[in-house]
Design a protein around this motif. Structure first.
Motif, PDB file in Angstrom:
ATOM      1  N   VAL A   1     -10.869  19.515   2.805  1.00 55.97           N
ATOM      2  CA  VAL A   1      -9.979  19.543   3.964  1.00 55.97           C
ATOM      3  C   VAL A   1      -9.872  18.169   4.632  1.00 55.97           C
ATOM      4  CG1 VAL A   1      -9.553  20.628   6.199  1.00 55.97           C
ATOM      5  CG2 VAL A   1     -10.461  21.978   4.310  1.00 55.97           C
TER       6      VAL A   1
ATOM      7  N   TYR B   1      -6.431  20.399  -0.514  1.00 57.60           N
ATOM      8  CA  TYR B   1      -6.646  21.546   0.375  1.00 57.60           C
ATOM      9  C   TYR B   1      -7.101  22.768  -0.419  1.00 57.60           C
ATOM     10  CZ  TYR B   1      -5.922  24.798   4.201  1.00 57.60           C
ATOM     11  OH  TYR B   1      -6.107  25.750   5.173  1.00 57.60           O
TER      12      TYR B   1
ATOM     13  N   TYR C   1     -10.724  22.841  -1.213  1.00 57.54           N
ATOM     14  CA  TYR C   1     -11.560  22.837  -0.008  1.00 57.54           C
ATOM     15  C   TYR C   1     -12.024  21.444   0.412  1.00 57.54           C
ATOM     16  CZ  TYR C   1     -11.543  27.790  -0.947  1.00 57.54           C
ATOM     17  OH  TYR C   1     -11.137  29.077  -1.190  1.00 57.54           O
TER      18      TYR C   1
ATOM     19  N   GLN D   1      -1.862  19.225  -1.313  1.00 52.59           N
ATOM     20  CA  GLN D   1      -2.020  20.633  -1.663  1.00 52.59           C
ATOM     21  C   GLN D   1      -3.228  20.834  -2.562  1.00 52.59           C
ATOM     22  OE1 GLN D   1      -1.332  22.306  -4.839  1.00 52.59           O
ATOM     23  NE2 GLN D   1      -1.719  24.312  -3.943  1.00 52.59           N
TER      24      GLN D   1
ATOM     25  N   ALA E   1      -7.591  16.023   2.569  1.00 49.96           N
ATOM     26  CA  ALA E   1      -6.218  16.510   2.710  1.00 49.96           C
ATOM     27  C   ALA E   1      -5.647  16.107   4.071  1.00 49.96           C
ATOM     28  CB  ALA E   1      -6.185  18.030   2.546  1.00 49.96           C
TER      29      ALA E   1
END
Length: 96
Positions: free
Chosen positions: A55, A50, A53, A47, A58
């Motif tokens: 990604v 993510y 940013y 979390q 994550a």
């Protein structure tokens, strides 16, 4: 009662505990306070990554969790298949 009789119940409890721990998010976040660097778990880290940013990181961490979940299910299925006769005997004794 011997540990041998409790074996399957304990084994299923371990599998369910593992599944719950892999996906736990809300309770850990609320109870631990989500202190960065001190009370972090992999779902909380996903979390945070993510939200910042990151990604790809994550996604990599989420893939690791998914892989662990798949390994858990495959292991559970293999154990059930390997000990199918014993499990059927145990289930018959409980029902009958």
């Amino acid at each position: 009662m011997s540990l041998r009789k409790l074996r399957w119940g304990l084994l299923y409890g371990i599998f369910l505990c593992n599944a719950r721990a892999i996906g736990e998010f809300g309770a850990v976040s609320v109870v631990s306070g989500a202190v960065p660097g001190q009370t972090n778990t992999l779902p909380l880290e996903i979390q945070a990554l993510y939200a910042s940013y990151r990604v790809q990181a994550a996604f990599a961490a989420a893939s690791l969790l998914a892989g662990l979940a798949i390994v858990t299910v495959v292991l559970e299925m293999a154990l059930e298949r390997h000990h199918r006769d014993e499990l059927q005997t145990v289930r018959r004794v409980r029902v009958g």
